[in-house]
Design a protein around this motif. Structure first.
Motif, PDB file in Angstrom:
ATOM      1  N   HIS A 193       0.610 -26.275  18.435  1.00 49.80           N
ATOM      2  CA  HIS A 193       0.562 -27.079  17.261  1.00 49.80           C
ATOM      3  C   HIS A 193       0.483 -26.138  15.765  1.00 49.80           C
ATOM      4  O   HIS A 193       0.632 -26.645  14.810  1.00 49.80           O
ATOM      5  CB  HIS A 193      -0.735 -28.012  17.194  1.00 49.80           C
ATOM      6  CG  HIS A 193      -2.124 -27.131  17.237  1.00 49.80           C
ATOM      7  ND1 HIS A 193      -2.945 -27.559  16.005  1.00 49.80           N
ATOM      8  CD2 HIS A 193      -2.811 -26.422  18.012  1.00 49.80           C
ATOM      9  CE1 HIS A 193      -4.048 -26.754  16.338  1.00 49.80           C
ATOM     10  NE2 HIS A 193      -4.223 -26.213  17.521  1.00 49.80           N
ATOM     11  N   LYS A 194       0.365 -24.642  16.148  1.00 52.84           N
ATOM     12  CA  LYS A 194       0.411 -23.896  14.746  1.00 52.84           C
ATOM     13  C   LYS A 194       1.907 -23.719  14.409  1.00 52.84           C
ATOM     14  O   LYS A 194       2.114 -23.586  13.290  1.00 52.84           O
ATOM     15  CB  LYS A 194      -0.263 -22.564  15.189  1.00 52.84           C
ATOM     16  CG  LYS A 194      -1.572 -22.753  15.614  1.00 52.84           C
ATOM     17  CD  LYS A 194      -2.596 -23.418  14.613  1.00 52.84           C
ATOM     18  CE  LYS A 194      -3.892 -23.155  15.118  1.00 52.84           C
ATOM     19  NZ  LYS A 194      -5.023 -24.177  14.207  1.00 52.84           N
ATOM     20  N   MET A 243      -7.532 -10.367  16.933  1.00 52.01           N
ATOM     21  CA  MET A 243      -6.269 -11.220  16.541  1.00 52.01           C
ATOM     22  C   MET A 243      -5.153 -10.452  15.878  1.00 52.01           C
ATOM     23  O   MET A 243      -5.419  -9.396  15.138  1.00 52.01           O
ATOM     24  CB  MET A 243      -6.995 -12.313  15.492  1.00 52.01           C
ATOM     25  CG  MET A 243      -7.651 -11.807  14.288  1.00 52.01           C
ATOM     26  SD  MET A 243      -8.599 -12.924  13.413  1.00 52.01           S
ATOM     27  CE  MET A 243      -8.433 -14.494  13.953  1.00 52.01           C
ATOM     28  N   ALA A 254      -2.466 -16.925  17.860  1.00 53.19           N
ATOM     29  CA  ALA A 254      -2.317 -18.317  17.321  1.00 53.19           C
ATOM     30  C   ALA A 254      -1.613 -18.580  15.951  1.00 53.19           C
ATOM     31  O   ALA A 254      -0.789 -19.495  15.804  1.00 53.19           O
ATOM     32  CB  ALA A 254      -3.637 -18.905  17.557  1.00 53.19           C
ATOM     33  N   GLN A 255      -1.983 -17.782  15.252  1.00 51.84           N
ATOM     34  CA  GLN A 255      -1.551 -17.834  13.667  1.00 51.84           C
ATOM     35  C   GLN A 255      -0.401 -16.993  13.582  1.00 51.84           C
ATOM     36  O   GLN A 255       0.490 -17.544  12.364  1.00 51.84           O
ATOM     37  CB  GLN A 255      -2.567 -17.532  12.839  1.00 51.84           C
ATOM     38  CG  GLN A 255      -3.886 -18.411  12.731  1.00 51.84           C
ATOM     39  CD  GLN A 255      -3.544 -19.746  12.267  1.00 51.84           C
ATOM     40  OE1 GLN A 255      -2.543 -20.177  11.602  1.00 51.84           O
ATOM     41  NE2 GLN A 255      -4.440 -20.789  12.164  1.00 51.84           N
ATOM     42  N   HIS A 314     -11.696 -15.965  15.558  1.00 52.46           N
ATOM     43  CA  HIS A 314     -12.084 -17.352  15.613  1.00 52.46           C
ATOM     44  C   HIS A 314     -13.137 -17.708  16.485  1.00 52.46           C
ATOM     45  O   HIS A 314     -13.313 -17.034  17.499  1.00 52.46           O
ATOM     46  CB  HIS A 314     -10.714 -17.893  16.441  1.00 52.46           C
ATOM     47  CG  HIS A 314     -10.522 -19.392  16.461  1.00 52.46           C
ATOM     48  ND1 HIS A 314     -10.865 -20.368  17.445  1.00 52.46           N
ATOM     49  CD2 HIS A 314     -10.297 -20.185  15.446  1.00 52.46           C
ATOM     50  CE1 HIS A 314     -10.604 -21.378  17.102  1.00 52.46           C
ATOM     51  NE2 HIS A 314     -10.367 -21.544  15.999  1.00 52.46           N
ATOM     52  N   SER A 373     -13.497 -19.456  19.033  1.00 53.48           N
ATOM     53  CA  SER A 373     -12.923 -19.295  20.504  1.00 53.48           C
ATOM     54  C   SER A 373     -13.068 -17.923  21.180  1.00 53.48           C
ATOM     55  O   SER A 373     -13.131 -17.727  22.332  1.00 53.48           O
ATOM     56  CB  SER A 373     -11.635 -20.256  20.572  1.00 53.48           C
ATOM     57  OG  SER A 373     -10.621 -19.500  19.923  1.00 53.48           O
ATOM     58  N   ASN A 406      -2.270 -24.188   8.792  1.00 52.34           N
ATOM     59  CA  ASN A 406      -2.949 -23.111   9.569  1.00 52.34           C
ATOM     60  C   ASN A 406      -4.035 -24.070  10.645  1.00 52.34           C
ATOM     61  O   ASN A 406      -4.369 -23.650  11.419  1.00 52.34           O
ATOM     62  CB  ASN A 406      -3.625 -21.997   8.779  1.00 52.34           C
ATOM     63  CG  ASN A 406      -2.694 -20.783   8.391  1.00 52.34           C
ATOM     64  OD1 ASN A 406      -1.655 -21.247   8.398  1.00 52.34           O
ATOM     65  ND2 ASN A 406      -3.200 -19.863   8.002  1.00 52.34           N
ATOM     66  N   SER A 466      -0.347 -20.725  20.419  1.00 45.53           N
ATOM     67  CA  SER A 466      -0.757 -22.439  20.628  1.00 45.53           C
ATOM     68  C   SER A 466       0.324 -23.142  19.857  1.00 45.53           C
ATOM     69  O   SER A 466       0.991 -22.710  18.930  1.00 45.53           O
ATOM     70  CB  SER A 466      -2.076 -22.559  19.592  1.00 45.53           C
ATOM     71  OG  SER A 466      -2.433 -23.818  19.567  1.00 45.53           O
ATOM     72  N   ASP A 523      -5.160 -12.426  20.162  1.00 42.69           N
ATOM     73  CA  ASP A 523      -5.028 -13.897  19.741  1.00 42.69           C
ATOM     74  C   ASP A 523      -3.914 -13.988  18.470  1.00 42.69           C
ATOM     75  O   ASP A 523      -4.323 -13.778  17.393  1.00 42.69           O
ATOM     76  CB  ASP A 523      -6.431 -14.329  19.189  1.00 42.69           C
ATOM     77  CG  ASP A 523      -6.414 -15.822  18.813  1.00 42.69           C
ATOM     78  OD1 ASP A 523      -5.475 -16.473  18.700  1.00 42.69           O
ATOM     79  OD2 ASP A 523      -7.573 -16.378  18.380  1.00 42.69           O
ATOM     80  N   ASN A 554      -6.814 -16.443  10.622  1.00 39.21           N
ATOM     81  CA  ASN A 554      -6.428 -17.927  10.302  1.00 39.21           C
ATOM     82  C   ASN A 554      -6.892 -18.227   8.858  1.00 39.21           C
ATOM     83  O   ASN A 554      -6.302 -19.122   8.316  1.00 39.21           O
ATOM     84  CB  ASN A 554      -7.082 -18.869  11.343  1.00 39.21           C
ATOM     85  CG  ASN A 554      -8.458 -18.420  11.617  1.00 39.21           C
ATOM     86  OD1 ASN A 554      -8.846 -17.155  12.083  1.00 39.21           O
ATOM     87  ND2 ASN A 554      -9.470 -19.354  11.425  1.00 39.21           N
ATOM     88  N   ASN A 590      -8.146 -17.883  25.256  1.00 33.40           N
ATOM     89  CA  ASN A 590      -9.238 -16.792  24.530  1.00 33.40           C
ATOM     90  C   ASN A 590     -10.398 -16.886  25.369  1.00 33.40           C
ATOM     91  O   ASN A 590     -10.857 -15.801  26.099  1.00 33.40           O
ATOM     92  CB  ASN A 590      -9.582 -17.228  23.062  1.00 33.40           C
ATOM     93  CG  ASN A 590      -8.303 -16.857  22.040  1.00 33.40           C
ATOM     94  OD1 ASN A 590      -7.607 -16.377  22.459  1.00 33.40           O
ATOM     95  ND2 ASN A 590      -8.760 -17.430  21.078  1.00 33.40           N
ATOM     96  N   GLY A 628      -4.073 -24.511  25.149  1.00 39.01           N
ATOM     97  CA  GLY A 628      -4.125 -23.896  23.677  1.00 39.01           C
ATOM     98  C   GLY A 628      -4.686 -22.654  23.634  1.00 39.01           C
ATOM     99  O   GLY A 628      -5.374 -21.978  24.666  1.00 39.01           O
ATOM    100  N   ALA A 629      -4.929 -22.375  22.252  1.00 40.27           N
ATOM    101  CA  ALA A 629      -5.251 -20.924  22.092  1.00 40.27           C
ATOM    102  C   ALA A 629      -7.021 -20.711  22.507  1.00 40.27           C
ATOM    103  O   ALA A 629      -7.481 -19.573  22.869  1.00 40.27           O
ATOM    104  CB  ALA A 629      -5.289 -20.470  20.904  1.00 40.27           C
ATOM    105  N   THR A 630      -7.598 -21.814  22.254  1.00 42.80           N
ATOM    106  CA  THR A 630      -9.061 -21.676  22.793  1.00 42.80           C
ATOM    107  C   THR A 630      -9.187 -21.540  24.338  1.00 42.80           C
ATOM    108  O   THR A 630      -9.922 -20.620  24.674  1.00 42.80           O
ATOM    109  CB  THR A 630      -9.843 -23.253  22.471  1.00 42.80           C
ATOM    110  OG1 THR A 630      -9.809 -23.467  21.043  1.00 42.80           O
ATOM    111  CG2 THR A 630     -11.277 -23.304  22.741  1.00 42.80           C
TER     112      THR A 630
HETATM  113  N1  PLP Z   1      -7.078 -18.768  17.549  1.00 37.38           N
HETATM  114  C1  PLP Z   1      -6.972 -19.014  15.938  1.00 37.38           C
HETATM  115  C2  PLP Z   1      -6.642 -17.275  15.191  1.00 37.38           C
HETATM  116  C3  PLP Z   1      -6.917 -20.170  15.474  1.00 37.38           C
HETATM  117  O1  PLP Z   1      -6.564 -20.250  14.253  1.00 37.38           O
HETATM  118  C4  PLP Z   1      -7.118 -21.394  16.465  1.00 37.38           C
HETATM  119  C5  PLP Z   1      -6.820 -22.552  15.647  1.00 37.38           C
HETATM  120  O2  PLP Z   1      -7.215 -22.842  14.540  1.00 37.38           O
HETATM  121  C6  PLP Z   1      -7.531 -20.983  17.639  1.00 37.38           C
HETATM  122  C7  PLP Z   1      -7.478 -19.860  18.138  1.00 37.38           C
HETATM  123  C8  PLP Z   1      -7.636 -22.338  18.621  1.00 37.38           C
HETATM  124  O3  PLP Z   1      -6.309 -22.948  18.827  1.00 37.38           O
HETATM  125  P1  PLP Z   1      -6.199 -24.097  19.719  1.00 37.38           P
HETATM  126  O4  PLP Z   1      -6.319 -25.269  18.577  1.00 37.38           O
HETATM  127  O5  PLP Z   1      -4.743 -24.145  20.289  1.00 37.38           O
HETATM  128  O6  PLP Z   1      -7.132 -24.150  20.644  1.00 37.38           O
END
Ligand code: PLP
Length: 373
Positions: A197-198, A143, A174-175, A99, A101, A9, A195, A172, A147, A76, A71-73
């Motif tokens: 890298h997840k 979300m 991402a997870q 998260h 972000s 995660n 994202s 969101d 996460n 968001n 990425g997700a940050t």
């Molecule tokens: N949102 C969630 C739920 C996450 O778990 C994460 C990363 O841990 C992010 C956003 C941020 O993702 P990124 O690393 O792609 O910016």
């Protein structure tokens, strides 16, 4: 020493398929700027188009809905800043377990309020309804899955309520993306964050998927890349690898189902070893790959160091960018006290996790636990 990785995660290990896709693009003495009209530019453009389709397929979208970003940050931030700027007098609702972000908005943007969660870490739809009745809300942001606990949220209900009250809905994922099925149309999601890298793609690349709501959110301005919604020379290698990881993930969804059996076995054994263990969000629907637990007397930071010495990479409830571990905000929002929120450990699994990895974890945990008890 054999190293065992149970921190998917945070970042999933790079899939060989993603690495190969990236290596096709990142070769010495080549330059593929996808905005160029020449031969090399066209190669870059084709690689991005192919990846756009693969990423779209992962979440039930069409390629023209996919805006690649870092990425997700970024995804968001793009949505929250857009709504805050475009509708300054309206309220933005975010859940209490987002998260950072998303939750940064509480301190940096105006008119942001939180939707509470129940003791299982599930967003309270009744509280959301009350907030929607009492405020003029431009955006609801929740979300798909948490996460830390892995708790899956009632996305359909949240989206339906938001729309009923004239608000748009951002999610969101991402997870959740690639770990459970997601269909942006089916859930009526207006904006979806994912994202790379997840799911085994490289870090520093992701996408914002834009639904059919007619809004065009942008955070970074300059060139006309990504339909003028995300300026900056595209990360061709990263995007290509993100596409490869999405394709692999979609073809291998059954592997994630098997992780659920591994997780259940892990939790069963954890209970046998340590009777005072609390498995967080155990009664909620959860991601198949995530287990978050606390036991009295365990300090997450020292436990993680001890596990690391045994070759095991796990995580605390909330990993902090500085490397230190703060008591989990998610667990605090679930009503748990500081001691429990500081003792939580997270095991998160993925495409390469084997039975024997969990056996090794349990062996190390048993040693650690018997030292403390
Ligand atoms: N949102 C969630 C739920 C996450 O778990 C994460 C990363 O841990 C992010 C956003 C941020 O993702 P990124 O690393 O792609 O910016």
């Amino acid at each position: 020493m054999e190293r065992i990785y149970l921190d998917y995660n945070a970042s999933a290990p790079l899939l060989p398929e993603a690495w190969e896709a990236m290596a096709q693009i990142l070769q010495p003495e080549t330059a593929y700027n996808a905005s160029s009209t020449h031969h090399f530019g066209r190669i870059g453009q084709k690689a991005i188009n192919d990846a756009r389709l693969k990423v779209a397929n992962l979440v039930g979208a069409t390629p023209n809905q996919v805006i690649f970003n870092s990425g997700a940050t970024e995804g968001n931030n793009t949505i929250l800043n857009h709504f805050s700027k475009s509708y300054p007098d309206d309220t933005i609702l975010i859940s209490a377990i987002e998260h950072p972000s998303i939750s940064y908005a509480l301190n940096h943007l105006n008119n942001v309020k939180t939707i509470p969660v129940d003791k299982h870490g599930v967003i309270r739809v009744d509280a959301l309804e009350e907030l929607l009745q009492n405020n003029k809300v431009s955006l609801v942001s929740c979300m798909f899955a948490n996460n830390e606990t892995g708790a899956i949220q009632n996305v359909s209900d949240i989206s339906e309520l938001a729309h009923k009250h004239g608000s748009l809905f951002h999610c969101d994922a991402a997870q959740a993306a690639g770990r459970i099925p997601i269909d942006i149309k089916d859930k009526s999601i207006d904006f979806l964050t994912i994202s790379s890298h997840k799911i085994g793609g490289p870090q520093g690349v992701g996408a914002l998927i834009i639904g059919i709501c007619g809004q065009s959110p942008a955070l970074i301005f300059g060139g006309g890349q990504e339909k003028y919604l995300r300026a900056g020379t595209q990360n061709v290698a990263g995007i290509t690898a993100f596409g490869a990881a999405s394709e692999y993930t979609l073809k291998n969804t059954s592997k994630y189902k098997k992780l659920e059996q591994l997780r259940d076995k892990l939790e069963h054994k954890l209970k046998e070893i340590s009777h005072d263990i609390i498995i967080h969000s155990e009664e909620a629907q959860r991601l198949p790959n995530t287990s978050l637990f606390s036991a009295k007397g365990i300090n997450a930071q020292s436990a993680l160091m001890a596990l690391d010495l045994e070759g095991i990479a796990a995580s605390g409830g909330s990993a902090c960018s500085s490397g230190s571990i703060n008591p989990s905000d998610t667990l605090k929002a679930m009503g748990l006290n500081e001691e429990i929120a500081s003792s939580a450990l997270r095991v998160s699994m993925g495409w390469a996790t084997k039975d024997s990895d969990l056996d090794a974890f349990l062996c190390a945990w048993e040693k650690l636990y018997s030292r403390i008890k």
